[in-house]
Design an enzyme around this catalytic site. Structure first.
Site, mmCIF file in Angstrom:
data_model
loop_
_atom_site.group_PDB
_atom_site.id
_atom_site.type_symbol
_atom_site.label_atom_id
_atom_site.label_comp_id
_atom_site.label_asym_id
_atom_site.label_seq_id
_atom_site.Cartn_x
_atom_site.Cartn_y
_atom_site.Cartn_z
ATOM 1 C CE LYS A 84 3.620 -34.457 12.535
ATOM 2 N NZ LYS A 84 3.762 -35.782 13.170
ATOM 3 C CD GLU A 106 0.216 -36.363 19.705
ATOM 4 O OE1 GLU A 106 0.820 -36.422 18.617
ATOM 5 O OE2 GLU A 106 -0.930 -36.807 19.868
ATOM 6 C CB SER A 373 8.238 -33.700 6.495
ATOM 7 O OG SER A 373 9.235 -33.132 7.320
#
Length: 389
Positions: A84, A106, A373
């Protein structure tokens, strides 16, 4: 221009948000061609985020699943613990170039919120993160991390109090504050230019992986597997290999605990098309067209729509999309931890779970890459509470 991926994508937004979308599109179109912006972004990724991330072979895990050679692209080793950060740094840097001083975001699993909080701290921006109350409870370590880095975390009580509802609140905020605020959307979905922008910021994963494969065995992988929530880690990984027809690509959705609507978050299982959060794509909805509830052990995959580029790749049959259940993901997490000393996020564990399922049928000389991830620290309190670890 509202970019489409085949029939998917577009800009389906209320009039109040068209002005900030247009402003962002203009800024993005300039930034992506600006060598200075791209050099600055690359510098931050290397010297702050910690790129490149390794490509790690896991032979003990491979032996345990009776599989071929298995390699993990280690986004879990990126600063803040997941892929991210690539996108958060890119968007926050763009926002700063636009003269914005406040960032809203968010988050579901909390990793995008943590990444945005870190990016804002690094770049000197104010940060507000919307998070569903349900997700705050199951991802409490990440709430503490966000607050420690100076972000305000606003609990969302509406609806199912999960990711979809957090997006709603962030959009509501943006409609009232866009003069000084940028909305840092966390995945490759939403209205244009977000799917393109997020995919571009995440494409560093695939570019690095392609180079690392050539260095480690002078060739391409036979198969790449990644989990798919909104789809940013997967599209980032797949992007460098889309034109390599010899490389099979598999995206793994959240199969939850059943096949009925409301028991999973597998958009390609239902195959219904609709609009959610500004984008035409595959969504989970009931017969009246209302967005359905979702269920997943992983907060980051618990979303009723998928990014439009994934929708098009499904339509083109370039990527195979499958689902792994909660139980399968949990077992894969435990197996990787015990065999390799690597604790994957529950999201990434879905990709590992599918590999575990198909591994015995794969030729032993094949080379498989799984995009890991994120790391699983964030999931441990919730899993321990249920007696699963």
């Amino acid at each position: 221009m509202s970019k489409r991926y085949g029939e998917f994508g577009g800009v389906f937004m209320p009039e109040l948000l068209i002005a900030p979308i247009n402003e962002l599109t203009t800024a993005w179109n300039a930034a992506k061609k600006d060598p200075q912006f791209n050099e600055e972004f690359a510098h931050i990724l290397k010297h702050y985020a910690g790129r490149p991330t390794p490509l790690t072979e896991v032979p003990r895990f491979a032996a345990a699943i009776q599989g071929p050679r298995v390699f993990l692209k280690r986004e879990d080793l990126l600063h803040t613990g997941a892929h991210k950060l690539n996108n958060a740094l890119g968007q926050c840097l763009l926002a700063k170039h636009m003269g914005k001083t406040r960032i809203i975001a968010e988050t579901g699993a909390g990793q995008h919120g943590v990444a945005t909080a870190a990016a804002c701290a690094y770049l000197g921006l104010t940060c507000v993160v919307y998070m569903g109350r349900t997700d705050m409870e199951r991802q409490s370590p990440n709430v503490l991390r966000m607050r420690l880095m100076g972000a305000e975390v606003r609990a969302v009580e509406n609806g199912t109090a999960t990711l979809k509802d957090a997006v709603n609140e962030a959009l509501r905020d943006w409609s009232l504050s866009f003069s000084d605020t940028h909305y840092c959307l966390g995945s490759a979905l939403g209205p244009h230019p977000y799917p393109e922008m997020v995919a571009e910021f995440q494409s560093v994963i695939g570019k690095e992986c392609l180079q690392q494969c050539k260095e480690q065995w002078q060739g391409l992988p036979d198969l790449i597997i990644a989990c798919v929530g909104g789809g940013s880690n997967a599209i980032g990984m797949f992007s460098a290999f889309l034109n390599e027809s010899s490389v099979k690509l598999i995206g793994v959705e959240a199969g939850g605990h059943g096949l009925q609507l409301g028991q999973h978050a597998a958009r390609f299982l239902a195959k219904t098309k609709g609009v959610l959060h500004g984008c035409y794509t595959y969504v989970l909805q009931d017969k009246q067209g209302q967005i359905a509830e979702t269920a997943s052990i992983s907060a980051g995959l618990d979303y009723p729509a998928v990014g439009p580029q994934h929708a098009q790749l499904f339509a083109e049959k370039r990527v195979d999309y499958v689902a792994a259940s909660d139980q399968e993901a949990l077992q894969a997490l435990q197996l990787l931890a015990k065999t390799e000393g690597i604790i994957p996020a529950l999201e990434s564990s879905h990709a590992l779970a599918h590999l575990k399922k198909i591994a015995p049928s794969l030729a032993k000389d094949q080379k498989i890459v799984v995009n890991l991830s994120g790391r699983g620290d964030k999931d441990l309190p919730a899993l321990a509470e249920k007696g699963w670890v």
